[in-house]
Design an enzyme around this catalytic site. Structure first.
Site, PDB file in Angstrom:
ATOM      1  N   TYR A 159     -13.821  -8.585  10.600  1.00 56.62           N
ATOM      2  CA  TYR A 159     -12.689  -7.652  10.578  1.00 56.62           C
ATOM      3  C   TYR A 159     -11.732  -7.925  11.733  1.00 56.62           C
ATOM      4  CZ  TYR A 159     -10.110  -3.215  10.520  1.00 56.62           C
ATOM      5  OH  TYR A 159      -9.124  -2.268  10.479  1.00 56.62           O
ATOM      6  N   LYS A 214      -7.695  -8.518  11.356  1.00 55.74           N
ATOM      7  CA  LYS A 214      -6.668  -7.677  11.964  1.00 55.74           C
ATOM      8  C   LYS A 214      -5.855  -8.455  13.000  1.00 55.74           C
ATOM      9  CE  LYS A 214      -5.792  -4.122  11.050  1.00 55.74           C
ATOM     10  NZ  LYS A 214      -4.984  -3.531   9.948  1.00 55.74           N
ATOM     11  N   GLY A 229       0.844  -1.183   0.000  1.00 53.61           N
ATOM     12  CA  GLY A 229       0.000   0.000   0.000  1.00 53.61           C
ATOM     13  C   GLY A 229       0.883   1.236   0.000  1.00 53.61           C
ATOM     14  N   ASP A 263      -0.505  -6.337  -6.400  1.00 54.34           N
ATOM     15  CA  ASP A 263      -1.483  -6.743  -5.394  1.00 54.34           C
ATOM     16  C   ASP A 263      -0.792  -7.625  -4.364  1.00 54.34           C
ATOM     17  OD1 ASP A 263      -3.643  -7.786  -3.958  1.00 54.34           O
ATOM     18  OD2 ASP A 263      -4.941  -7.865  -5.718  1.00 54.34           O
ATOM     19  N   ARG A 268      -1.600   6.438  -0.224  1.00 56.33           N
ATOM     20  CA  ARG A 268      -2.346   7.492   0.471  1.00 56.33           C
ATOM     21  C   ARG A 268      -2.379   7.161   1.957  1.00 56.33           C
ATOM     22  NH1 ARG A 268      -6.163   4.276  -2.249  1.00 56.33           N
ATOM     23  NH2 ARG A 268      -6.008   5.635  -4.062  1.00 56.33           N
ATOM     24  N   ILE A 306      -2.231   6.717   6.014  1.00 56.68           N
ATOM     25  CA  ILE A 306      -1.195   6.484   7.013  1.00 56.68           C
ATOM     26  C   ILE A 306       0.070   5.932   6.370  1.00 56.68           C
ATOM     27  CG2 ILE A 306      -0.574   5.081   9.016  1.00 56.68           C
ATOM     28  CD1 ILE A 306      -3.526   5.260   9.886  1.00 56.68           C
TER      29      ILE A 306
END
Length: 295
Positions: free
Chosen positions: A181, A185, A30, A87, A33, A35
């Site tokens: 979620y 995480k 990533g 990806d 954009r 953080i």
């Protein structure tokens, strides 16, 4: 919204770095954009080299920035940047990113597992495609990037894996609010727990970092009610400074374990000497900030 460079002048932070990432190579999932980009920009200000592996090669209709615009910002901030469209769920894309980092910059010193998918739906409502996406990006992607970078990290004199994931809080509140979620995480956090133990003899530090409060990002703004939520958030600079402190060891005392930690941004920055967190706020008083989940 202001551009990332406008938002991060060095004088605007209460964190005063005692170490530098100059000469270090970071590989981040990533980072186009939010953080991730903020963390990369802070490293670029030191003169670090950053390899960004992100899906966004073309402008998104709702989300600002691409991997190429992010690389331009990193170069303008003083760093070296290699943008790669790929990806983190794809084995070949991740392997290519590792190889490209070694070929372009001579090695990898730091891996930052930043890529993450979010869906806070309850079990009745979550779409299984979204469930699979969170498992693939968050858990598998973190494991895969860390795994494939290990040979390069072992050659570094300061190998470090930093994952943006929460402490392993087994209070059932969090599983009960958004089970899909939470599992995704916590899978990232289990990777930190396991690799920190597994890699002790290799001298590779492995840690996680999580914000104490909501952070203003485009992803949050695009959630239902997001525009009002971010009024009580902090800017991403607090996570950038905290990551910098962790990666340079500015938060460590003689008695602190350098690996296997589940840090919060406030904890890290307080250990690095920050006493006033108000400059990180977007305007809300400290007692009006929205706490982040999992804490």
């Amino acid at each position: 919204m202001t551009s990332s460079n406008d938002a991060f002048p060095p004088s605007a932070t209460p964190y005063h770095a005692t170490g530098s990432l100059r000469g270090r190579t970071l590989l981040m999932s990533g980072g186009s954009r939010g953080i991730g980009l903020a963390i990369a920009l802070r490293a670029a200000q030191d003169g670090a080299s950053i390899v960004l592996l992100a899906k966004t090669g073309e402008p998104h209709a709702k989300l600002q920035g691409t991997v190429f615009s992010a690389a331009d910002e990193l170069q303008a901030a003083g760093g070296n940047a290699l943008p790669l469209v790929g990806d983190v769920r794809n084995d070949d894309d991740v392997a290519h990113a590792v190889d490209a980092a070694v070929e372009r910059f001579g090695g990898i010193d730091i891996v930052i597992n930043n890529a993450s998918a979010i869906d806070l739906s309850r079990t009745d409502d979550v779409d299984m495609k979204r469930y699979d996406l969170m498992q693939d990006v968050n858990v598998r992607g973190t494991f895969l990037l860390s795994k494939l970078a290990l040979p390069a990290l072992r050659k570094s004199d300061g190998g470090h894996i930093l994952t943006l994931s929460p402490p392993l809080n087994l209070d059932p509140t969090w599983a009960g609010k958004h089970l899909a979620y939470t599992m995704a995480k916590y899978g990232m956090s289990l990777t930190t727990l396991g690799l920190a133990e597994e890699l002790k003899a290799d001298g590779i530090r492995v840690n996680s970092l999580w914000p104490c409060t909501l952070i203003d990002t485009a992803a949050i703004r695009n959630m239902p009610g997001g525009e009002s939520m971010v009024r009580a958030a902090r800017g991403p600079r607090i996570m950038a400074d905290a990551a910098h402190a962790v990666l340079t060891g500015a938060n460590l005392t003689d008695a602190a374990a350098p690996s296997g930690n589940f840090y919060t941004d406030e904890q890290v920055l307080a250990a690095a000497g920050v006493r006033d967190f108000r400059p990180y706020s977007l305007g809300a008083a400290e007692d009006q900030l929205v706490p982040d989940i999992f804490l």
